[in-house]
Design an enzyme around this catalytic site. Sequence first.
Site, PDB file in Angstrom:
ATOM      1  N   ASP A  83       0.797  -1.239   0.000  1.00  0.00           N
ATOM      2  CA  ASP A  83       0.000   0.000   0.000  1.00  0.00           C
ATOM      3  C   ASP A  83       0.824   1.281   0.000  1.00  0.00           C
ATOM      4  OD1 ASP A  83       0.862   0.194   2.708  1.00  0.00           O
ATOM      5  OD2 ASP A  83      -0.876  -0.951   3.385  1.00  0.00           O
TER       6      ASP A  83
ATOM      7  N   HIS B  20       6.837  -7.421  -1.473  1.00  0.00           N
ATOM      8  CA  HIS B  20       5.776  -7.876  -2.385  1.00  0.00           C
ATOM      9  C   HIS B  20       5.410  -6.813  -3.427  1.00  0.00           C
ATOM     10  CE1 HIS B  20       4.371 -11.123   0.714  1.00  0.00           C
ATOM     11  NE2 HIS B  20       5.480 -11.453   0.085  1.00  0.00           N
TER      12      HIS B  20
ATOM     13  N   CYS C 179       8.291  -5.243 -22.207  1.00  0.00           N
ATOM     14  CA  CYS C 179       9.648  -4.672 -22.098  1.00  0.00           C
ATOM     15  C   CYS C 179      10.125  -4.590 -20.656  1.00  0.00           C
ATOM     16  CB  CYS C 179       9.737  -3.317 -22.802  1.00  0.00           C
ATOM     17  SG  CYS C 179       8.831  -2.008 -21.969  1.00  0.00           S
TER      18      CYS C 179
HETATM   19  C1  BJW Z   1      -3.484  -6.801  13.426  1.00  0.00           C
HETATM   20  C2  BJW Z   1      -4.411  -5.816  13.349  1.00  0.00           C
HETATM   21  C3  BJW Z   1      -4.041  -4.672  14.100  1.00  0.00           C
HETATM   22  C4  BJW Z   1      -5.243  -7.351  12.100  1.00  0.00           C
HETATM   23  N1  BJW Z   1      -2.866  -4.667  14.776  1.00  0.00           N
HETATM   24  N2  BJW Z   1      -2.372  -6.895  14.044  1.00  0.00           N
HETATM   25  C5  BJW Z   1       7.104 -22.708   1.266  1.00  0.00           C
HETATM   26  C6  BJW Z   1       6.132 -23.509   1.788  1.00  0.00           C
HETATM   27  C7  BJW Z   1       4.835 -23.470   1.283  1.00  0.00           C
HETATM   28  C8  BJW Z   1       4.485 -22.608   0.243  1.00  0.00           C
HETATM   29  C9  BJW Z   1       5.456 -21.818  -0.274  1.00  0.00           C
HETATM   30  C10 BJW Z   1       6.744 -21.872   0.225  1.00  0.00           C
HETATM   31  N3  BJW Z   1       7.477 -20.955  -0.458  1.00  0.00           N
HETATM   32  C11 BJW Z   1       6.686 -20.344  -1.359  1.00  0.00           C
HETATM   33  C12 BJW Z   1       5.442 -20.855  -1.278  1.00  0.00           C
HETATM   34  C13 BJW Z   1       4.284 -20.443  -2.110  1.00  0.00           C
HETATM   35  C14 BJW Z   1       3.685 -19.127  -1.651  1.00  0.00           C
HETATM   36  C15 BJW Z   1       3.158 -19.277  -0.225  1.00  0.00           C
HETATM   37  O1  BJW Z   1       3.741 -18.859   0.740  1.00  0.00           O
HETATM   38  N4  BJW Z   1       1.989 -19.861  -0.080  1.00  0.00           N
HETATM   39  C16 BJW Z   1       1.398 -20.014   1.268  1.00  0.00           C
HETATM   40  C17 BJW Z   1      -0.013 -19.442   1.250  1.00  0.00           C
HETATM   41  C18 BJW Z   1       1.512 -21.423   1.699  1.00  0.00           C
HETATM   42  N5  BJW Z   1       4.655 -18.044  -1.720  1.00  0.00           N
HETATM   43  C19 BJW Z   1       4.954 -17.458  -2.869  1.00  0.00           C
HETATM   44  O2  BJW Z   1       4.448 -17.827  -3.909  1.00  0.00           O
HETATM   45  C20 BJW Z   1       5.969 -16.338  -2.840  1.00  0.00           C
HETATM   46  N6  BJW Z   1       6.953 -16.584  -3.810  1.00  0.00           N
HETATM   47  C21 BJW Z   1       8.009 -17.399  -3.590  1.00  0.00           C
HETATM   48  O3  BJW Z   1       8.267 -17.821  -2.489  1.00  0.00           O
HETATM   49  O4  BJW Z   1       8.730 -17.710  -4.718  1.00  0.00           O
HETATM   50  C22 BJW Z   1       9.508 -18.905  -4.722  1.00  0.00           C
HETATM   51  C23 BJW Z   1       8.573 -20.103  -4.744  1.00  0.00           C
HETATM   52  C24 BJW Z   1       7.393 -20.068  -5.488  1.00  0.00           C
HETATM   53  C25 BJW Z   1       6.529 -21.169  -5.473  1.00  0.00           C
HETATM   54  C26 BJW Z   1       6.835 -22.294  -4.725  1.00  0.00           C
HETATM   55  C27 BJW Z   1       8.006 -22.317  -3.967  1.00  0.00           C
HETATM   56  C28 BJW Z   1       8.887 -21.191  -3.992  1.00  0.00           C
HETATM   57  C29 BJW Z   1       5.320 -15.022  -3.244  1.00  0.00           C
HETATM   58  C30 BJW Z   1       4.306 -14.584  -2.260  1.00  0.00           C
HETATM   59  C31 BJW Z   1       3.633 -13.288  -2.726  1.00  0.00           C
HETATM   60  C32 BJW Z   1       2.437 -13.013  -1.865  1.00  0.00           C
HETATM   61  N7  BJW Z   1       1.758 -11.886  -2.327  1.00  0.00           N
HETATM   62  C33 BJW Z   1       0.571 -11.428  -1.622  1.00  0.00           C
HETATM   63  C34 BJW Z   1      -0.464 -10.886  -2.615  1.00  0.00           C
HETATM   64  C35 BJW Z   1      -0.083  -9.624  -3.217  1.00  0.00           C
HETATM   65  C36 BJW Z   1      -1.296  -9.123  -3.909  1.00  0.00           C
HETATM   66  C37 BJW Z   1      -1.530  -7.696  -3.568  1.00  0.00           C
HETATM   67  O5  BJW Z   1      -1.348  -7.254  -2.425  1.00  0.00           O
HETATM   68  O6  BJW Z   1      -1.938  -7.010  -4.458  1.00  0.00           O
HETATM   69  O7  BJW Z   1       0.918 -10.494  -0.608  1.00  0.00           O
HETATM   70  S1  BJW Z   1      -0.312 -12.666  -0.735  1.00  0.00           S
HETATM   71  C38 BJW Z   1      -0.904 -11.631   0.521  1.00  0.00           C
HETATM   72  O8  BJW Z   1      -0.459 -12.238   1.756  1.00  0.00           O
HETATM   73  C39 BJW Z   1      -0.127 -10.302   0.354  1.00  0.00           C
HETATM   74  C40 BJW Z   1       0.446 -10.133   1.743  1.00  0.00           C
HETATM   75  O9  BJW Z   1       1.603  -9.321   1.714  1.00  0.00           O
HETATM   76  C41 BJW Z   1       0.686 -11.531   2.223  1.00  0.00           C
HETATM   77  C42 BJW Z   1       0.821 -11.678   3.712  1.00  0.00           C
HETATM   78  O10 BJW Z   1      -0.360 -11.366   4.353  1.00  0.00           O
HETATM   79  P1  BJW Z   1      -0.337 -10.681   5.774  1.00  0.00           P
HETATM   80  O11 BJW Z   1       0.307  -9.356   5.699  1.00  0.00           O
HETATM   81  O12 BJW Z   1       0.197 -11.614   6.781  1.00  0.00           O
HETATM   82  O13 BJW Z   1      -1.897 -10.393   5.990  1.00  0.00           O
HETATM   83  P2  BJW Z   1      -3.043 -11.330   6.629  1.00  0.00           P
HETATM   84  O14 BJW Z   1      -4.346 -10.754   6.259  1.00  0.00           O
HETATM   85  O15 BJW Z   1      -2.815 -12.746   6.349  1.00  0.00           O
HETATM   86  O16 BJW Z   1      -2.818 -11.156   8.204  1.00  0.00           O
HETATM   87  C43 BJW Z   1      -3.034  -9.952   8.903  1.00  0.00           C
HETATM   88  C44 BJW Z   1      -2.620 -10.135  10.347  1.00  0.00           C
HETATM   89  O17 BJW Z   1      -2.754  -8.895  11.011  1.00  0.00           O
HETATM   90  C45 BJW Z   1      -3.487 -11.148  11.100  1.00  0.00           C
HETATM   91  O18 BJW Z   1      -2.629 -12.017  11.838  1.00  0.00           O
HETATM   92  C46 BJW Z   1      -4.305 -10.277  12.054  1.00  0.00           C
HETATM   93  O19 BJW Z   1      -4.568 -10.926  13.308  1.00  0.00           O
HETATM   94  C47 BJW Z   1      -3.397  -9.104  12.250  1.00  0.00           C
HETATM   95  N8  BJW Z   1      -4.052  -7.842  12.562  1.00  0.00           N
HETATM   96  N9  BJW Z   1      -5.469  -6.120  12.576  1.00  0.00           N
HETATM   97  C48 BJW Z   1      -2.069  -5.777  14.740  1.00  0.00           C
HETATM   98  N10 BJW Z   1      -4.821  -3.579  14.151  1.00  0.00           N
HETATM   99 ZN    ZN Z   2       6.685  -1.932 -22.701  1.00  0.00          ZN
END
Ligand code: BJW
Ligand code: ZN
Length: 242
Positions: free
Chosen positions: A107, A122, A133
Amino acid sequence: MATNDQILLARAHLASARNVTILTGAGISADSGVPTFRGADGLWRNFRAEDIATPEAFERNPRLVWEWYNWRRELIATKQPNPAHDALVKLEQQWADRMWLITQNVDGLHCAAGSQRLSEIHGNIWKVRCTSCGVISENREIPLPILPTCPLCHALLRPHIVWFGESLREEDLRRCNQVIRSCDLLLVIGTSGVVYPAAGFASAAKDIGALVIEINLDSTPKSNLVDLSLQGRAKDLVPLLL
Ligand code: BJW
Ligand code: ZN
């Protein structure tokens, strides 16, 4: 809720740390009004992030994916950094090259607050990248035309965001590796700890003997692993700690 004793202990740990790394997730921006990914308010037209934030979804239906990003841009554009973002800027000013901030958030609110020692692992919702390109540019139009095209080569633009199944940028991976290996305190704020590679940072830091403190509204899959788990809102706890 975090107790006074827990907060005092966390402050003492911070005061005696030499190098601090901070990892933030959607929870820190939730206090600015940005919906989290896995919270009840995180859904858009019944799609989960896992179904729409993938290269396959973009290939299948770029229009739908761009509609989602236009909706999120519109929403995020109305939000401001909160006291938790501000406290991290102050920390950076005091600690200089002894701190680094890693955010999973796209964001741009850490940038808007003034953080500079920052990796947006991310990507950033205010940047676009050409699918042909590869040129990356800042773009704050709301809404972006559907479908937006590259001014240089006229190919389709995509959000400059790391989707599921895509690798993080080499430069970010290198930096994360370096700051996780060199910190003696990792502060993990507002992330559910399920998306890799960031989900592995807490255990990587523990492996090298660093202390790990978590701040989250709820318990997470990492709460049992960390040294101190403080429950509460980021906007209340982060300024108290720092
Ligand atoms: C508060 C609160 C308040 C609320 N105060 N707290 C190893 C094992 C298994 C799978 C994989 C692995 N390695 C890679 C993978 C695949 C995959 C993955 O991890 N999948 C899992 C779901 C299992 N990872 C990837 O694909 C990554 N790439 C990669 O590793 O490349 C190499 C590779 C690829 C494939 C296989 C193996 C290796 C890339 C990940 C990119 C994620 N992108 C996203 C989407 C972007 C879209 C966009 O934003 O437009 O990014 S996913 C989404 O989740 C977003 C976030 O950054 C990310 C994390 O979420 P976050 O921030 O934790 O949010 P929430 O909603 O889950 O949690 C909020 C928390 O806040 C909660 O706990 C609340 O309690 C708390 N909270 N209010 C304090 N006021
Ligand atoms: Zn271009």
